[in-house]
Design a protein around this motif. Structure first.
Motif, short mmCIF file in Angstrom:
data_model
loop_
_atom_site.label_atom_id
_atom_site.label_comp_id
_atom_site.label_asym_id
_atom_site.label_seq_id
_atom_site.Cartn_x
_atom_site.Cartn_y
_atom_site.Cartn_z
N LEU A 102 0.83 -1.22 0.00
CA LEU A 102 0.00 0.00 0.00
C LEU A 102 0.86 1.27 0.00
CD1 LEU A 102 -2.51 -1.12 2.76
CD2 LEU A 102 -2.98 -0.93 0.30
N PRO A 103 0.32 2.35 -0.57
CA PRO A 103 1.01 3.64 -0.44
C PRO A 103 1.08 4.00 1.05
CG PRO A 103 -0.93 3.82 -1.87
CD PRO A 103 -0.92 2.44 -1.30
N GLY A 104 2.09 4.75 1.42
CA GLY A 104 2.31 5.11 2.82
C GLY A 104 1.11 5.73 3.51
N SER A 105 0.35 6.55 2.77
CA SER A 105 -0.79 7.23 3.38
C SER A 105 -1.88 6.25 3.80
CB SER A 105 -1.36 8.29 2.44
OG SER A 105 -1.83 7.69 1.25
N ILE A 106 -2.06 5.19 3.03
CA ILE A 106 -3.05 4.17 3.39
C ILE A 106 -2.45 3.21 4.42
CG2 ILE A 106 -4.49 2.26 2.57
CD1 ILE A 106 -4.70 3.75 -0.12
N ALA A 107 -1.20 2.85 4.24
CA ALA A 107 -0.52 1.96 5.19
C ALA A 107 -0.57 2.55 6.60
CB ALA A 107 0.92 1.71 4.76
N GLY A 108 -0.51 3.87 6.71
CA GLY A 108 -0.56 4.54 7.99
C GLY A 108 -1.86 4.32 8.74
N LEU A 109 -2.91 3.93 8.04
CA LEU A 109 -4.19 3.67 8.69
C LEU A 109 -4.14 2.38 9.52
CD1 LEU A 109 -6.59 4.53 5.72
CD2 LEU A 109 -6.19 5.89 7.79
#
Length: 131
Positions: free
Chosen positions: A122-129
């Motif tokens: 996943l892109p970092g912004s989604i992975a951060g969720l």
């Protein structure tokens, strides 16, 4: 309309999401879980979806197994917007809080190495969720 539960594991999964997000009902939690996981399934490879689904209740495995095609590139806003459209809310802050609850619950249910593999896709912004 009340959701008809198929299995004890699905009730348990939805209840964990409900408690984590402070939702009023397990039916609401189930809708958010389904929307989150089907959207997540669009953002990772089909093989990864299969591996991730192994630890989930049968109802969620069946929904995820219907996914076909390649991973779609989504950013965090697109990811949350897709989910909010499925659960009929326009409040992205609430959607994000509920998605985090689903992903926290997913971490408990899915094989740990598969959750890590999913996050890597996943892109970092989604992975951060997932944090």
């Amino acid at each position: 309309m009340a959701e008809i539960w198929q299995s004890e594991p699905m009730r348990d999964f939805a209840e964990q999401v409900r408690q984590s997000a402070g939702m009023s009902s397990a039916d609401e939690a189930s809708r958010v879980a389904r929307a989150t996981l089907t959207t997540l399934a669009e953002a990772v490879s089909a093989g990864q979806v299969d591996e991730l689904a192994e630890g989930l209740p049968e109802e969620l495995r069946n929904e995820l197994s219907q996914r076909s095609g390649r991973a779609r590139s989504l950013n965090k806003l697109e990811f949350l917007d897709r989910i909010s459209g499925e659960i009929a809310t326009t409040d992205l802050e609430t959607t994000e809080e509920q998605v985090r609850a689903v992903l926290t619950t997913l971490r408990r249910w899915a094989p740990s190495d598969e959750t890590a593999d999913t996050v890597e896709q996943l892109p970092g912004s989604i992975a951060g969720l997932f944090e």
